[in-house]
Structure formats: structure tokens, C-alpha cells
Design an enzyme around this catalytic site. Structure first.
Site, mmCIF file in Angstrom:
data_model
loop_
_atom_site.group_PDB
_atom_site.id
_atom_site.type_symbol
_atom_site.label_atom_id
_atom_site.label_comp_id
_atom_site.label_asym_id
_atom_site.label_seq_id
_atom_site.Cartn_x
_atom_site.Cartn_y
_atom_site.Cartn_z
ATOM 1 C CB CYS A 111 -0.908 0.001 1.227
ATOM 2 S SG CYS A 111 0.007 0.106 2.796
ATOM 3 C CG HIS A 138 3.492 -0.927 12.433
ATOM 4 N ND1 HIS A 138 4.742 -1.461 12.221
ATOM 5 C CD2 HIS A 138 2.637 -1.681 11.709
ATOM 6 C CE1 HIS A 138 4.638 -2.506 11.407
ATOM 7 N NE2 HIS A 138 3.371 -2.654 11.080
ATOM 8 C CB CYS A 157 0.920 4.681 7.589
ATOM 9 S SG CYS A 157 -0.447 4.856 6.411
ATOM 10 C CD GLU A 167 -2.714 1.160 13.197
ATOM 11 O OE1 GLU A 167 -3.798 1.770 13.163
ATOM 12 O OE2 GLU A 167 -2.365 0.328 12.336
ATOM 13 C CB THR A 184 -5.249 1.754 9.940
ATOM 14 O OG1 THR A 184 -3.954 1.125 10.012
ATOM 15 C CG2 THR A 184 -5.198 3.126 10.596
ATOM 16 C CB CYS A 225 -5.995 2.391 5.810
ATOM 17 S SG CYS A 225 -5.244 0.857 5.258
ATOM 18 C CG ASN A 280 -2.246 -5.942 6.096
ATOM 19 O OD1 ASN A 280 -2.255 -6.494 5.003
ATOM 20 N ND2 ASN A 280 -1.134 -5.475 6.631
ATOM 21 C CB SER A 304 3.797 -5.262 5.030
ATOM 22 O OG SER A 304 3.186 -6.351 5.684
#
Length: 326
Positions: A26, A89, A111, A141, A180, A210, A241, A284
Site C-alpha cells: 500500500c 506503524h 503511515c 499501531e 487501521t 484504511c 492486515n 506489507s
């Protein structure tokens, strides 16, 4: 035996691979990696990085070969003026404060969408609200978001069961925010519970999960709807994620889902008996690892690859001013 009499080798069985689009890197991950690479280019090695820049060993090891040195805490870094990068993060406020006290050359690779959550939490706190943070305990995060505010200002809510019983402190007004990289569907359920229990709770102006997480989960759902019996997710086990993608695949109808870090870790016999499988990658995981998985599958099957695209991503995040093009 004459060559013409040699038996033909058994043909490899056909296998249709539905390739998720979008998948892999991303904009936030791409920016974070570029920050480390640009710092190495401009300042040479070593460049120190606090924690994994992103949750992917292939990426980390690639940067190590270029001269990046990964540490857990700033205390491991000598006072030699070398750049230090904070991971994508995000970090608690205490980390850049400590770096400033030591006059470190710090580069923040957080991010921008995580930074948005940080600023939201600060605004809610400034308005006297107690914050319910939906996320996973111990994730970097979550640690970073909670670390933007004084101890006790944030209560973590990990799942629907906790949402049903959480008791915020005192009589303060409430707000919620989220990690996120969560499951879109799970988070919606948790938010619904909090809104039912606390009708006046304030939420973010725009959803905190996100765009990349949302799009990758939507692509996996589309693949499952197309009859993928197995969905392979390329990603690290500590990548939130990526783990969520594997969960979403099963909930969306895939009989099985599998998280692998790269092609070498895949046993292609896992796809035996399947006619159609899905393949995606966490935010990632670089595309080269997806190609490795396809190559490993091709050793056992004759592949027909079809890309299933649910969204086009054109988001690009700028580098920090200290690394911007001169």
C-alpha cells in the site's frame, strides 16, 4: 528403450488461480520503505530503524543488506549522528521526545493514515472525551496510538464480547477510534455495539480502517464468491492486515485459507483436489513473493491465472521534508 517408446510423463493437473487486485504494498508501506532507502542513499550506512519498518521479513532482510540496522529501542543506538527511522506503524510520543533530547536525526515513517488516527485521538482528548480504541493488544499501531495520550485516557476494546461489557471510567463523554488494519466487518459489529450501549459516543469523521485494508478485503471476498476453494495469503504471521485477509477469506466462503510468507514456505500439495484457488498478499508483502508462490504452484499444476480487480489504487504519500527531492 527407444525414445519413441518412452512413456509420456503424466500431465500436471489444471488449476485456476484467481489473483486478487489490489494486493500487496500500500502507499504507506511503499513510503516507509522509500524513507529507509533514501536515507541510505543520502547518508550511507548505517541507518537505524526502530522496530520492523513493516511486518515482512523479506523487506527487512533486503534493507539490512543495504545497510539498515533494526533495533527495538533507541537505547541501542549510539550517539553518532546517524539517521533513525520510526516504523510505519507509528510510535508513542515518548519516542520522538527521547530522540529529540538526544539530538538524533529522526525520520518518521509513520503511515499518514495512522497519523490521522493519532490526531483524532488528540482532538477527542482535548475536548474532554474518553477514548475507546478498537484494536489488538500489543500491536505496534495500538501501542503508538495509546501512547499519544496520558495513561488512562484510552481503553482498548479488542472484540464484540469486550464491547458488550466495557465500563469506561467516570462520567466523561466518549469517542471511539480504530486500528487501521482490522476486519471491516468485525469492526462494524463492534462499533454497532458501542453505539447501542453509548448512543452519544463520537466517532471519526471518516472511517479509520484504511483504504488499502478495505480494498484488499473486498478483493478476497470477490475471489471467494467466484468459487475459490482455497485462498493463499502471502504475508507475515505478525502482520495484522494479512491475518485478517485469511480470516475474511474463510468467512466469505472459501473452504480453507492459508497464510504463507513466501513461495519456499508453500507446500503445493495443499491445493490438491482444488480446481480454483485464490491468491492475495498483505499490504506489507512485495509482489515478488506473490510471483514466488505462483512459481511454486506451477511445479505441480498447469496454471490459468486470472486477476480479479475490485478497485484501482492511485494514492501516493510524500516523503518527509528532510528527504524530499532537492
Amino acid at each position: 528403450m527407444p525414445e519413441t517408446m518412452m512413456p509420456n510423463p503424466s500431465p500436471k493437473p489444471p488449476l485456476k488461480v484467481l489473483l486478487a487486485g489490489p494486493r500487496g504494498f500500500c502507499a504507506g508501506v511503499d513510503r516507509a520503505i522509500k524513507i529507509v532507502e533514501e536515507a541510505l542513499k543520502r547518508h550511507g550506512a548505517p541507518v537505524y530503524v526502530r522496530h520492523e519498518i513493516v511486518h515482512n521479513r523479506f523487506v527487512v532482510e533486503s534493507l539490512e543488506r543495504q545497510g539498515a540496522v533494526f533495533v527495538e529501542e533507541l537505547s541501542e543506538i549510539p550517539d553518532d549522528g546517524r539517521p533513525v527511522v520510526f516504523s510505519a506503524h507509528g510510535v508513542p510520543k515518548s519516542v520522538p521526545e527521547a530522540a529529540a533530547q538526544r539530538k538524533m536525526f529522526a525520520l518518521d515513517a509513520t503511515c499518514p493514515l495512522v497519523s490521522k488516527v493519532h490526531r483524532e485521538a488528540e482532538r477527542h482528548h482535548a475536548r474532554g472525551r474518553h477514548i475507546l480504541l478498537i484494536g489488538h493488544e500489543g500491536h505496534p499501531e495500538v501501542i503508538g496510538t495509546m501512547g499519544q495520550l496520558p495513561p488512562g485516557a484510552v481503553t482498548l476494546v479488542e472484540d464484540a464480547a469486550q464491547a458488550e461489557v466495557v465500563v469506561p471510567p467516570g462520567d466523561l463523554p466518549l469517542a471511539y477510534t480504530t486500528q487501521t488494519t482490522l476486519s471491516v466487518d468485525d469492526t462494524a459489529g463492534i462499533v454497532a455495539i458501542l453505539q447501542r450501549r453509548f448512543p452519544t459516543i463520537a466517532g471519526p469523521a471518516k472511517e479509520d480502517i484504511c483504504y488499502a485494508t478495505t480494498n484488499r478485503q473486498a478483493a478476497v471476498k470477490a475471489i471467494a464468491a467466484r468459487g475459490a476453494e482455497l485462498v493463499i495469503v502471502v504475508g507475515a504471521p505478525n502482520s495484522s492486515n494479512s491475518v485478517r485477509l485469511a480470516e475474511v477469506a474463510k468467512r466469505a466462503g472459501a473452504k480453507r485459507s492459508l497464510l504463507v510468507q513466501r513461495g519456499a514456505a508453500l507446500d503445493p500439495t495443499m491445493a490438491d483436489g482444488c480446481t480454483t484457488i485464490g491468491l492475495t498478499a498483505g499490504a506489507s508483502a512485495p509482489e515478488v513473493l506473490v510471483e514466488e508462490v505462483l512459481a511454486k504452484l506451477a511445479t505441480r499444476f498447469t496454471l490459468e491465472v486470472e486477476e480479479v480487480v475490485v478497485a484501482e489504487e492511485k494514492v501516493v504519500f510524500r516523503l518527509p521534508p528532510a528527504l524530499a527531492a532537492e
